[in-house]
Design a protein around this motif. Structure first.
Motif, PDB file in Angstrom:
ATOM      1  N   VAL A   6      11.661 -14.112   0.289  1.00 24.40           N
ATOM      2  CA  VAL A   6      10.528 -14.976  -0.082  1.00 24.40           C
ATOM      3  C   VAL A   6      10.799 -16.399   0.394  1.00 24.40           C
ATOM      4  O   VAL A   6      10.012 -16.987   1.121  1.00 24.40           O
ATOM      5  CB  VAL A   6      10.322 -14.979  -1.617  1.00 24.40           C
ATOM      6  CG1 VAL A   6       9.245 -16.013  -1.983  1.00 24.40           C
ATOM      7  CG2 VAL A   6       9.906 -13.602  -2.088  1.00 24.40           C
ATOM      8  N   ILE A   9      10.297 -17.152   4.022  1.00 27.15           N
ATOM      9  CA  ILE A   9       8.876 -17.291   4.377  1.00 27.15           C
ATOM     10  C   ILE A   9       8.359 -18.660   3.944  1.00 27.15           C
ATOM     11  O   ILE A   9       7.735 -19.383   4.699  1.00 27.15           O
ATOM     12  CB  ILE A   9       8.042 -16.183   3.695  1.00 27.15           C
ATOM     13  CG1 ILE A   9       8.381 -14.830   4.335  1.00 27.15           C
ATOM     14  CG2 ILE A   9       6.550 -16.475   3.832  1.00 27.15           C
ATOM     15  CD1 ILE A   9       7.691 -13.656   3.705  1.00 27.15           C
ATOM     16  N   LEU A  10       8.711 -19.035   2.714  1.00 29.77           N
ATOM     17  CA  LEU A  10       8.233 -20.314   2.171  1.00 29.77           C
ATOM     18  C   LEU A  10       8.652 -21.455   3.087  1.00 29.77           C
ATOM     19  O   LEU A  10       7.848 -22.299   3.470  1.00 29.77           O
ATOM     20  CB  LEU A  10       8.818 -20.542   0.777  1.00 29.77           C
ATOM     21  CG  LEU A  10       8.470 -19.468  -0.248  1.00 29.77           C
ATOM     22  CD1 LEU A  10       9.092 -19.812  -1.581  1.00 29.77           C
ATOM     23  CD2 LEU A  10       6.957 -19.341  -0.395  1.00 29.77           C
ATOM     24  N   MET A  13       6.902 -21.666   6.154  1.00 28.29           N
ATOM     25  CA  MET A  13       5.535 -22.148   5.946  1.00 28.29           C
ATOM     26  C   MET A  13       5.474 -23.610   5.534  1.00 28.29           C
ATOM     27  O   MET A  13       4.412 -24.122   5.205  1.00 28.29           O
ATOM     28  CB  MET A  13       4.862 -21.334   4.840  1.00 28.29           C
ATOM     29  CG  MET A  13       4.500 -19.939   5.268  1.00 28.29           C
ATOM     30  SD  MET A  13       4.168 -19.015   3.784  1.00 28.29           S
ATOM     31  CE  MET A  13       3.282 -20.260   2.877  1.00 28.29           C
ATOM     32  N   CYS A  15       6.661 -24.743   2.834  1.00 25.83           N
ATOM     33  CA  CYS A  15       6.407 -24.747   1.391  1.00 25.83           C
ATOM     34  C   CYS A  15       7.717 -24.767   0.625  1.00 25.83           C
ATOM     35  O   CYS A  15       7.894 -24.055  -0.354  1.00 25.83           O
ATOM     36  CB  CYS A  15       5.596 -23.525   0.986  1.00 25.83           C
ATOM     37  SG  CYS A  15       3.894 -23.693   1.495  1.00 25.83           S
ATOM     38  N   GLN A  17       8.898 -26.740  -1.283  1.00 26.56           N
ATOM     39  CA  GLN A  17       8.937 -27.495  -2.541  1.00 26.56           C
ATOM     40  C   GLN A  17       9.378 -26.637  -3.724  1.00 26.56           C
ATOM     41  O   GLN A  17       9.645 -27.142  -4.787  1.00 26.56           O
ATOM     42  CB  GLN A  17       7.595 -28.175  -2.838  1.00 26.56           C
ATOM     43  CG  GLN A  17       6.417 -27.213  -2.978  1.00 26.56           C
ATOM     44  CD  GLN A  17       5.663 -27.081  -1.687  1.00 26.56           C
ATOM     45  OE1 GLN A  17       6.284 -26.859  -0.644  1.00 26.56           O
ATOM     46  NE2 GLN A  17       4.374 -27.238  -1.714  1.00 26.56           N
ATOM     47  N   VAL A  18       9.427 -25.316  -3.545  1.00 24.41           N
ATOM     48  CA  VAL A  18       9.994 -24.508  -4.631  1.00 24.41           C
ATOM     49  C   VAL A  18      11.420 -24.942  -4.879  1.00 24.41           C
ATOM     50  O   VAL A  18      11.873 -25.051  -5.994  1.00 24.41           O
ATOM     51  CB  VAL A  18      10.058 -22.999  -4.285  1.00 24.41           C
ATOM     52  CG1 VAL A  18       9.205 -22.197  -5.238  1.00 24.41           C
ATOM     53  CG2 VAL A  18       9.752 -22.751  -2.846  1.00 24.41           C
ATOM     54  N   PRO A  21      11.690 -31.241  -4.221  1.00 27.72           N
ATOM     55  CA  PRO A  21      10.407 -31.959  -4.267  1.00 27.72           C
ATOM     56  C   PRO A  21       9.897 -32.225  -2.843  1.00 27.72           C
ATOM     57  O   PRO A  21      10.681 -32.328  -1.910  1.00 27.72           O
ATOM     58  CB  PRO A  21      10.765 -33.276  -4.967  1.00 27.72           C
ATOM     59  CG  PRO A  21      12.246 -33.415  -4.809  1.00 27.72           C
ATOM     60  CD  PRO A  21      12.791 -32.019  -4.810  1.00 27.72           C
ATOM     61  N   ILE A  22       8.595 -32.328  -2.714  1.00 27.88           N
ATOM     62  CA  ILE A  22       8.004 -32.567  -1.401  1.00 27.88           C
ATOM     63  C   ILE A  22       8.514 -33.904  -0.862  1.00 27.88           C
ATOM     64  O   ILE A  22       8.483 -34.918  -1.564  1.00 27.88           O
ATOM     65  CB  ILE A  22       6.469 -32.607  -1.501  1.00 27.88           C
ATOM     66  CG1 ILE A  22       5.962 -31.229  -1.957  1.00 27.88           C
ATOM     67  CG2 ILE A  22       5.861 -32.980  -0.152  1.00 27.88           C
ATOM     68  CD1 ILE A  22       4.481 -31.188  -2.232  1.00 27.88           C
ATOM     69  N   LYS A  24       9.082 -36.755   2.660  1.00 28.81           N
ATOM     70  CA  LYS A  24       8.347 -37.399   3.745  1.00 28.81           C
ATOM     71  C   LYS A  24       7.831 -36.425   4.814  1.00 28.81           C
ATOM     72  O   LYS A  24       6.668 -36.478   5.164  1.00 28.81           O
ATOM     73  CB  LYS A  24       9.240 -38.467   4.396  1.00 28.81           C
ATOM     74  CG  LYS A  24       8.444 -39.582   5.065  1.00 28.81           C
ATOM     75  CD  LYS A  24       8.613 -40.888   4.286  1.00 28.81           C
ATOM     76  CE  LYS A  24       7.739 -41.983   4.861  1.00 28.81           C
ATOM     77  NZ  LYS A  24       6.374 -42.004   4.256  1.00 28.81           N
ATOM     78  N   THR A  26       6.559 -33.726   4.874  1.00 32.12           N
ATOM     79  CA  THR A  26       5.342 -32.957   4.607  1.00 32.12           C
ATOM     80  C   THR A  26       4.126 -33.878   4.525  1.00 32.12           C
ATOM     81  O   THR A  26       3.042 -33.439   4.219  1.00 32.12           O
ATOM     82  CB  THR A  26       5.454 -32.211   3.268  1.00 32.12           C
ATOM     83  OG1 THR A  26       5.459 -33.200   2.217  1.00 32.12           O
ATOM     84  CG2 THR A  26       6.710 -31.390   3.197  1.00 32.12           C
ATOM     85  N   GLN A  27       4.318 -35.165   4.758  1.00 28.98           N
ATOM     86  CA  GLN A  27       3.206 -36.099   4.596  1.00 28.98           C
ATOM     87  C   GLN A  27       2.339 -36.193   5.848  1.00 28.98           C
ATOM     88  O   GLN A  27       2.716 -35.735   6.913  1.00 28.98           O
ATOM     89  CB  GLN A  27       3.736 -37.481   4.216  1.00 28.98           C
ATOM     90  CG  GLN A  27       4.358 -37.489   2.821  1.00 28.98           C
ATOM     91  CD  GLN A  27       4.914 -38.840   2.471  1.00 28.98           C
ATOM     92  OE1 GLN A  27       5.654 -39.417   3.265  1.00 28.98           O
ATOM     93  NE2 GLN A  27       4.574 -39.345   1.307  1.00 28.98           N
ATOM     94  N   PRO A 316      -4.368 -31.457   5.829  1.00 27.69           N
ATOM     95  CA  PRO A 316      -4.894 -30.935   4.556  1.00 27.69           C
ATOM     96  C   PRO A 316      -5.371 -32.037   3.614  1.00 27.69           C
ATOM     97  O   PRO A 316      -6.376 -31.893   2.929  1.00 27.69           O
ATOM     98  CB  PRO A 316      -3.686 -30.202   3.951  1.00 27.69           C
ATOM     99  CG  PRO A 316      -2.790 -29.911   5.095  1.00 27.69           C
ATOM    100  CD  PRO A 316      -2.995 -31.016   6.094  1.00 27.69           C
TER     101      PRO A 316
END
Lengths: 386, 386
Positions: A6, A9-10, A13, A15, A17-18, A21-22, A24, A26-27, A316
């Motif tokens: 998992v 894949i994250l 992608m 993603c 942040q699991v 924390p998100i 820079k 990803t901005q 997004p």
């Protein structure tokens, strides 16, 4: 084992942040990348496919351009009454080819719409809108959809913005063609319902008048949808609400973003959020007129023009936002819209400015921008962090 | 089966873009929520813990406020030479209590720093900075860190912004205390190294002068780090770069965001990005002076003040951005910073304006804002979509 699978894949992608924390990377970080150059003040662009576009050069031709092969082809058969700045010595002349739009069913009927400055020898120039069938690289069955006479000698404020509404009607902005307010007649042009200039029109795709247009009375010019317009160029539909928004140039400040309403009067020259070119100009009072305020106005000059609503996936954070390019300030503005109100305004590219005429999105949602230069460019706006 | 399991997690994580484009709910939507009210023009706030804060009321007291229980306690023992607008009839008077900051090792030494307008009977007022030990609800061992005399009768431009740098030094902004440029002496106050006003200071936490301060010559006031300051209030550190940024008020426009450099001259009143209050004012030439431009200036009045760098997780898109509240325009500005340059500027809350003095972050990263009102509030800024 499953967890690792998992997570892989994250991360793939973006993603992650699991696990953290998100940060820079990803901005939203928009960067410009020139795709096509050597265009003569490109004004508008319409996507025939993801790679193929029609481009209107204000001071040149209507072109077919392939964004992959970079091949440019001049579309033949353009009306001979076209006039543009190249044929006029006066610097800053606004005449030329303006908006190019595809009919909503273009893939079936091959209809395109073009607005431009048309001339009549001995009379002057005005804004004209034609519909034509695009056959290979030629225009056929050309029909005049709107001729916003009278023909005058003014250099400015043709308008010429066009968009199809969710109602499949064609909305057209026509400027008042005047430079100095002191030249206004007793009943100002944009307030005069018998004058075609300084108005926004709503027409059927064949140029006929819809039965459900607002009623401006028996003396009003046919097709008028709103009045009190000075120099509006950008007009676009909010796909979420179906609202139509348009940009408008002021004189001394007074640059605006407006929400289009049937029968509305946007006030020029009686009221404005800016000043007047002629400082001593005193506008007349119009009996019984009610004016519609802009949704946004700048306190400095921006020269907002070909705007659009962003629906792509590459940014997004911008989804559903109104993007407005500026000529004079050369930046790109992003407005967060909530129904009929503006929530925030972001000026982008503040350290990378270039006169920009139009921002537009490809069928797949790629973002492009047209630079208003002698060596004009089609610029792809990419999200560096994707 | 495995695919479904993965997809469930993705959706639960708001990462559904595998299956569908990211939609509005994942976007940044800041909303305001009043947490504390009935504050008298709150100027600054310092977090003792996630719930407990010190609040300086410009026209009131230094308070301890519990954000959960809402309990307010007046801190006793504040210096008696404090003067504020309440004791002055003149409306718009800027005197009062300004910044409150904790010593970097506050939890051990209980030191706090407060800047305020101090008065001397018969002389006037000036900006003073004290350090004190906070014992329960009283100030003890009060020491004057900076007294920016001379005491004058001016109502304005105390400055008073403070922050600790990554170097553990205390940076202090002192305004030039003048309202009309025509009252400037031959050598303008902010350019005069022998005058304490209109400067930015860098001090050791005990008020002594660091050995590595820039050298402004033998006649310069001790502790000066930069000059040419008119009315700077907001000053904050970029945790990524260690850079110190500060906001500055202009007269007619000229509101600025500046990057602090050792020994820099920010130009006031010799050069400004705005105009002068006295339109006929002609500034003198300063021999051999080189001026540092702002990183940003507005073409309209904003009155930017208590700024900060956002590092929280609630607004991932804002991570690392500079947030600047405005008094006169009442909105909140977000600047995307790349090293020493500003990339974009967003005006937030454009349809929900309130005079705002300070934006600040809790230890856990919650975002708060102070409203500059007679009934002043501590407002929590939440991300509606989280």
């Amino acid at each position: 084992m499953k967890k690792t699978f998992v997570l892989m894949i994250l991360i793939a992608m973006g993603c992650a942040q699991v696990e953290q924390p998100i940060a820079k990377p990803t901005q939203t970080t928009p960067v410009k990348e020139a795709v096509i150059d050597s265009l003569k003040h490109p004004w508008s662009i319409a996507f025939i496919s993801e790679e193929e576009v029609l481009v209107s050069e204000k001071d040149g031709d209507l072109l077919r351009v392939n964004l992959e092969s970079k091949k440019k082809t001049i579309i033949k058969g353009f009306p001979r009454d076209l006039t543009d700045s190249i044929r006029v010595v006066y610097r800053g002349d606004n005449s030329g080819t303006f908006e190019v739009r595809l009919h909503p069913e273009f893939q079936n009927n091959r209809f395109i719409y073009v607005s431009y400055a048309a001339k009549k020898v001995g009379e002057g120039k005005t804004t004209k809108v034609i519909r034509a069938r695009l056959e290979k690289d030629s225009l056929r069955d050309i029909r005049t959809i709107l001729e916003a006479g009278p023909y005058t000698r003014g250099y400015y404020h043709y308008g010429g913005g066009m968009t199809f509404g969710p109602d499949k009607k064609l909305y057209i902005t026509i400027g008042e063609r005047l430079f100095r307010e002191i030249d206004e007649p007793e009943m100002p042009i944009a307030q005069d319902l018998t004058d075609k200039r300084g108005k926004i029109y709503r027409l059927n795709p064949d140029g006929s008048i819809p039965d459900d247009n607002p009623d401006f009375g028996p003396d009003a010019q046919p097709g008028i949808y709103a009045i009190g317009i000075r120099a509006a160029q950008g007009i676009a539909v909010d796909p979420k609400s179906g609202n139509v928004w348009f940009s408008e140039h002021g004189t001394r400040q007074g640059d605006e973003v407006n929400l289009l309403k049937a029968g509305a009067n946007y006030g020029w020259p009686v009221i404005t959020t800016g000043g007047y070119r002629s400082r001593d100009y005193v506008p007349p009072t119009i009996e019984g007129a009610t004016f519609t305020d802009p949704k946004w106005y700048w306190q400095h000059t921006v020269a907002p023009t070909g705007l659009m609503f962003y629906t792509g996936d590459e940014f997004p954070e911008w989804k559903g936002d109104l993007l407005v390019p500026g000529l004079s300030r050369g930046s790109l503005w992003r407005f967060r819209i909530a129904n009929d109100t503006i929530q925030s305004a972001e000026e982008l590219f503040v350290n990378n400015r270039v006169r920009s005429r139009k921002v537009v999105q490809s069928p797949e949602g790629k973002l492009y921008m047209l630079t208003d230069e002698p060596n004009g460019k089609i610029v792809r706006i990419k999200n560096k962090t994707i």
